[in-house]
Write a protein that holds these residues in place. Sequence first.
Motif, PDB file in Angstrom:
ATOM      1  N   GLU A  26       0.830  -1.201   0.000  1.00 53.74           N
ATOM      2  CA  GLU A  26       0.000   0.000   0.000  1.00 53.74           C
ATOM      3  C   GLU A  26       0.868   1.257   0.000  1.00 53.74           C
ATOM      4  N   GLY A  27       0.287   2.337  -0.489  1.00 58.10           N
ATOM      5  CA  GLY A  27       0.919   3.642  -0.357  1.00 58.10           C
ATOM      6  C   GLY A  27       2.205   3.819  -1.133  1.00 58.10           C
ATOM      7  N   LEU A  28       2.310   3.203  -2.316  1.00 57.96           N
ATOM      8  CA  LEU A  28       3.503   3.390  -3.128  1.00 57.96           C
ATOM      9  C   LEU A  28       3.457   4.742  -3.825  1.00 57.96           C
ATOM     10  N   PHE A  44       7.274  -5.341  -3.852  1.00 56.23           N
ATOM     11  CA  PHE A  44       7.245  -4.093  -3.089  1.00 56.23           C
ATOM     12  C   PHE A  44       6.475  -4.298  -1.791  1.00 56.23           C
ATOM     13  N   GLY A  45       7.038  -3.798  -0.683  1.00 63.42           N
ATOM     14  CA  GLY A  45       6.285  -3.672   0.545  1.00 63.42           C
ATOM     15  C   GLY A  45       5.387  -2.446   0.462  1.00 63.42           C
ATOM     16  N   GLY A  66      11.440  -3.783   0.858  1.00 65.60           N
ATOM     17  CA  GLY A  66      10.590  -3.806   2.048  1.00 65.60           C
ATOM     18  C   GLY A  66       9.693  -2.585   2.140  1.00 65.60           C
ATOM     19  N   SER A  67       9.222  -2.307   3.333  1.00 65.59           N
ATOM     20  CA  SER A  67       8.321  -1.174   3.568  1.00 65.59           C
ATOM     21  C   SER A  67       9.099   0.034   4.110  1.00 65.59           C
ATOM     22  N   TYR A  68       8.551   1.220   3.844  1.00 69.22           N
ATOM     23  CA  TYR A  68       9.163   2.487   4.274  1.00 69.22           C
ATOM     24  C   TYR A  68      10.589   2.619   3.723  1.00 69.22           C
ATOM     25  N   ASP A  87      13.203  -3.208   5.280  1.00 75.25           N
ATOM     26  CA  ASP A  87      12.412  -2.061   5.738  1.00 75.25           C
ATOM     27  C   ASP A  87      13.285  -0.896   6.214  1.00 75.25           C
ATOM     28  N   PHE A  88      12.789   0.307   5.985  1.00 75.13           N
ATOM     29  CA  PHE A  88      13.362   1.553   6.496  1.00 75.13           C
ATOM     30  C   PHE A  88      14.724   1.903   5.890  1.00 75.13           C
TER      31      PHE A  88
END
Length: 199
Positions: A26-28, A44-45, A66-68, A87-88
């Motif tokens: 979500e939110g790409l 994609f996360g 990952g995400s973020y 992530d991050f």
Amino acid sequence: MRNYHLEYSHYMPEELSEFGFAEIGEGLLIDRTVRFYHPEYIHFGSHVRLDAYSVLSASQEEIFIGSYVHMAVGVTLLGNARIDIEDFCGLSARVSIFSSSDDYSGGWLTNPTIPDQFRHVTTATVTLKKHAIVGTGSVILPGVTIGLGASVGALSLVNKSVPDFMVVSGNPIKKVGFRSRNILDREIQFMTMLKESKE
């Protein structure tokens, strides 16, 4: 009210779904100038941002993001081995990650227009652990792992793995110091805030 600037410069969710990515969160926020090769092998996360003129070229070994995660202008990911960005993570402008690289010693022919039997290519997984950051213009070569919370200074050649929380810089890289582990506490605070905002 619709944000026409956002719609013009970035893909809308329904457009991203048409690429046929292996996985999409979500939110790409992906700029329309980003180029994808073999999107079916790209994962994609959530809450990933890819800025203008970046290139992601995947193989069957796949790219996992990952995400973020943020990739600034002109980031390049390519090669025939797996690339993992956890992530991050943050990649500054013009960072290049190669999971494959030709032999530059002069003993072999080079570039993908030449049949494999005349080339000597190093191919190995590249991994960026959570909270790794890479400064602008840096190059990461096959087989490298950048550890948890590690930091790479601008214009660095990363030809060997970087331990957790270490700060490196240079060509080739040298140890500069260590990054604070407080980022792990900040992550917990951030995730707690997100969880509370959904309750």
